[in-house]
Motif scaffolding. Structure first.
Motif, PDB file in Angstrom:
ATOM      1  N   MET A   1       0.826  -1.199   0.000  1.00 14.21           N
ATOM      2  CA  MET A   1       0.000   0.000   0.000  1.00 14.21           C
ATOM      3  C   MET A   1       0.865   1.254   0.000  1.00 14.21           C
ATOM      4  O   MET A   1       0.584   2.194  -0.727  1.00 14.21           O
ATOM      5  CB  MET A   1      -0.927  -0.048   1.223  1.00 14.21           C
ATOM      6  N   LYS A   2       1.906   1.258   0.836  1.00 14.06           N
ATOM      7  CA  LYS A   2       2.774   2.420   0.911  1.00 14.06           C
ATOM      8  C   LYS A   2       3.488   2.656  -0.418  1.00 14.06           C
ATOM      9  O   LYS A   2       3.642   3.788  -0.857  1.00 14.06           O
ATOM     10  CB  LYS A   2       3.788   2.214   2.035  1.00 14.06           C
ATOM     11  N   ASN A   3       3.886   1.550  -1.064  1.00 12.11           N
ATOM     12  CA  ASN A   3       4.554   1.658  -2.352  1.00 12.11           C
ATOM     13  C   ASN A   3       3.601   2.208  -3.409  1.00 12.11           C
ATOM     14  O   ASN A   3       3.999   3.029  -4.242  1.00 12.11           O
ATOM     15  CB  ASN A   3       5.094   0.288  -2.765  1.00 12.11           C
ATOM     16  N   THR A   4       2.364   1.792  -3.381  1.00  8.97           N
ATOM     17  CA  THR A   4       1.367   2.261  -4.346  1.00  8.97           C
ATOM     18  C   THR A   4       1.132   3.757  -4.192  1.00  8.97           C
ATOM     19  O   THR A   4       1.062   4.486  -5.186  1.00  8.97           O
ATOM     20  CB  THR A   4       0.044   1.503  -4.149  1.00  8.97           C
ATOM     21  N   LEU A   5       1.034   4.232  -2.969  1.00  3.91           N
ATOM     22  CA  LEU A   5       0.824   5.663  -2.740  1.00  3.91           C
ATOM     23  C   LEU A   5       2.026   6.492  -3.170  1.00  3.91           C
ATOM     24  O   LEU A   5       1.873   7.575  -3.736  1.00  3.91           O
ATOM     25  CB  LEU A   5       0.508   5.922  -1.268  1.00  3.91           C
ATOM     26  N   SER A   6       3.227   5.976  -2.924  1.00  2.00           N
ATOM     27  CA  SER A   6       4.418   6.730  -3.332  1.00  2.00           C
ATOM     28  C   SER A   6       4.543   6.777  -4.849  1.00  2.00           C
ATOM     29  O   SER A   6       4.959   7.800  -5.406  1.00  2.00           O
ATOM     30  CB  SER A   6       5.673   6.138  -2.698  1.00  2.00           C
ATOM     31  N   ILE A   7       4.167   5.711  -5.529  1.00  2.00           N
ATOM     32  CA  ILE A   7       4.185   5.717  -6.997  1.00  2.00           C
ATOM     33  C   ILE A   7       3.155   6.703  -7.538  1.00  2.00           C
ATOM     34  O   ILE A   7       3.428   7.469  -8.470  1.00  2.00           O
ATOM     35  CB  ILE A   7       3.950   4.296  -7.543  1.00  2.00           C
ATOM     36  N   ALA A   8       1.955   6.723  -6.956  1.00  2.00           N
ATOM     37  CA  ALA A   8       0.914   7.643  -7.398  1.00  2.00           C
ATOM     38  C   ALA A   8       1.320   9.093  -7.152  1.00  2.00           C
ATOM     39  O   ALA A   8       1.147   9.948  -8.031  1.00  2.00           O
ATOM     40  CB  ALA A   8      -0.391   7.336  -6.684  1.00  2.00           C
ATOM     41  N   LEU A   9       1.882   9.362  -5.986  1.00  2.00           N
ATOM     42  CA  LEU A   9       2.305  10.722  -5.674  1.00  2.00           C
ATOM     43  C   LEU A   9       3.453  11.163  -6.583  1.00  2.00           C
ATOM     44  O   LEU A   9       3.462  12.275  -7.093  1.00  2.00           O
ATOM     45  CB  LEU A   9       2.734  10.815  -4.205  1.00  2.00           C
ATOM     46  N   GLY A  10       4.400  10.279  -6.803  1.00  2.00           N
ATOM     47  CA  GLY A  10       5.528  10.609  -7.668  1.00  2.00           C
ATOM     48  C   GLY A  10       5.108  10.870  -9.107  1.00  2.00           C
ATOM     49  O   GLY A  10       5.610  11.797  -9.755  1.00  2.00           O
ATOM     50  N   SER A  11       4.187  10.077  -9.596  1.00  2.00           N
ATOM     51  CA  SER A  11       3.726  10.290 -10.968  1.00  2.00           C
ATOM     52  C   SER A  11       2.916  11.580 -11.089  1.00  2.00           C
ATOM     53  O   SER A  11       3.016  12.281 -12.099  1.00  2.00           O
ATOM     54  CB  SER A  11       2.919   9.097 -11.454  1.00  2.00           C
ATOM     55  N   ALA A  12       2.141  11.913 -10.071  1.00  2.00           N
ATOM     56  CA  ALA A  12       1.381  13.167 -10.099  1.00  2.00           C
ATOM     57  C   ALA A  12       2.312  14.372 -10.057  1.00  2.00           C
ATOM     58  O   ALA A  12       2.136  15.330 -10.821  1.00  2.00           O
ATOM     59  CB  ALA A  12       0.407  13.224  -8.936  1.00  2.00           C
ATOM     60  N   VAL A  13       3.314  14.325  -9.201  1.00  2.00           N
ATOM     61  CA  VAL A  13       4.266  15.437  -9.114  1.00  2.00           C
ATOM     62  C   VAL A  13       5.055  15.558 -10.419  1.00  2.00           C
ATOM     63  O   VAL A  13       5.287  16.662 -10.920  1.00  2.00           O
ATOM     64  CB  VAL A  13       5.210  15.256  -7.902  1.00  2.00           C
ATOM     65  N   GLY A  14       5.459  14.434 -10.980  1.00  2.00           N
ATOM     66  CA  GLY A  14       6.171  14.457 -12.249  1.00  2.00           C
ATOM     67  C   GLY A  14       5.331  15.041 -13.364  1.00  2.00           C
ATOM     68  O   GLY A  14       5.825  15.813 -14.192  1.00  2.00           O
ATOM     69  N   THR A  15       4.057  14.697 -13.393  1.00  2.00           N
ATOM     70  CA  THR A  15       3.158  15.243 -14.406  1.00  2.00           C
ATOM     71  C   THR A  15       2.982  16.750 -14.221  1.00  2.00           C
ATOM     72  O   THR A  15       2.981  17.504 -15.194  1.00  2.00           O
ATOM     73  CB  THR A  15       1.791  14.542 -14.345  1.00  2.00           C
ATOM     74  N   LEU A  16       2.851  17.182 -12.972  1.00  2.00           N
ATOM     75  CA  LEU A  16       2.711  18.627 -12.716  1.00  2.00           C
ATOM     76  C   LEU A  16       3.969  19.384 -13.141  1.00  2.00           C
ATOM     77  O   LEU A  16       3.881  20.462 -13.747  1.00  2.00           O
ATOM     78  CB  LEU A  16       2.424  18.875 -11.237  1.00  2.00           C
ATOM     79  N   LEU A  17       5.128  18.838 -12.833  1.00  2.00           N
ATOM     80  CA  LEU A  17       6.377  19.491 -13.235  1.00  2.00           C
ATOM     81  C   LEU A  17       6.512  19.526 -14.754  1.00  2.00           C
ATOM     82  O   LEU A  17       6.936  20.535 -15.325  1.00  2.00           O
ATOM     83  CB  LEU A  17       7.573  18.780 -12.613  1.00  2.00           C
ATOM     84  N   TYR A  18       6.168  18.427 -15.398  1.00  2.00           N
ATOM     85  CA  TYR A  18       6.252  18.386 -16.856  1.00  2.00           C
ATOM     86  C   TYR A  18       5.345  19.435 -17.489  1.00  2.00           C
ATOM     87  O   TYR A  18       5.762  20.176 -18.378  1.00  2.00           O
ATOM     88  CB  TYR A  18       5.885  16.996 -17.368  1.00  2.00           C
ATOM     89  N   THR A  19       4.077  19.492 -17.049  1.00  2.00           N
ATOM     90  CA  THR A  19       3.146  20.438 -17.664  1.00  2.00           C
ATOM     91  C   THR A  19       3.492  21.878 -17.304  1.00  2.00           C
ATOM     92  O   THR A  19       3.238  22.781 -18.090  1.00  2.00           O
ATOM     93  CB  THR A  19       1.688  20.137 -17.270  1.00  2.00           C
ATOM     94  N   ALA A  20       4.094  22.089 -16.137  1.00  2.04           N
ATOM     95  CA  ALA A  20       4.429  23.459 -15.741  1.00  2.04           C
ATOM     96  C   ALA A  20       5.691  23.965 -16.439  1.00  2.04           C
ATOM     97  O   ALA A  20       5.786  25.141 -16.783  1.00  2.04           O
ATOM     98  CB  ALA A  20       4.619  23.545 -14.237  1.00  2.04           C
ATOM     99  N   LEU A  21       6.652  23.082 -16.661  1.00  2.00           N
ATOM    100  CA  LEU A  21       7.943  23.531 -17.181  1.00  2.00           C
ATOM    101  C   LEU A  21       8.148  23.271 -18.668  1.00  2.00           C
ATOM    102  O   LEU A  21       8.792  24.069 -19.344  1.00  2.00           O
ATOM    103  CB  LEU A  21       9.072  22.862 -16.389  1.00  2.00           C
TER     104      LEU A  21
END
Length: 54
Positions: A1-21
């Protein structure tokens, strides 16, 4: 469960950085980040269940 949440959070942050920059809009796309996070969480949970049963 902890691994799933960290993957989801990391992918969301990566997507936000990609779209912002790197995208043409130069602003975060929150809707896309949420969809990517949900899809990655589902795939991560499914793969962990599939590989843990062995």
């Amino acid at each position: 469960m902890k691994n799933t949440l960290s993957i989801a959070l990391g992918s969301a942050v990566g997507t936000l950085l990609y779209t912002a920059l790197l995208s043409d809009m130069h602003e975060p796309d929150w809707g896309r980040a949420m969809i990517v996070a949900v899809v990655c969480a589902i795939l991560s949970a499914a793969s962990s269940r599939m590989f843990s049963s062995r």
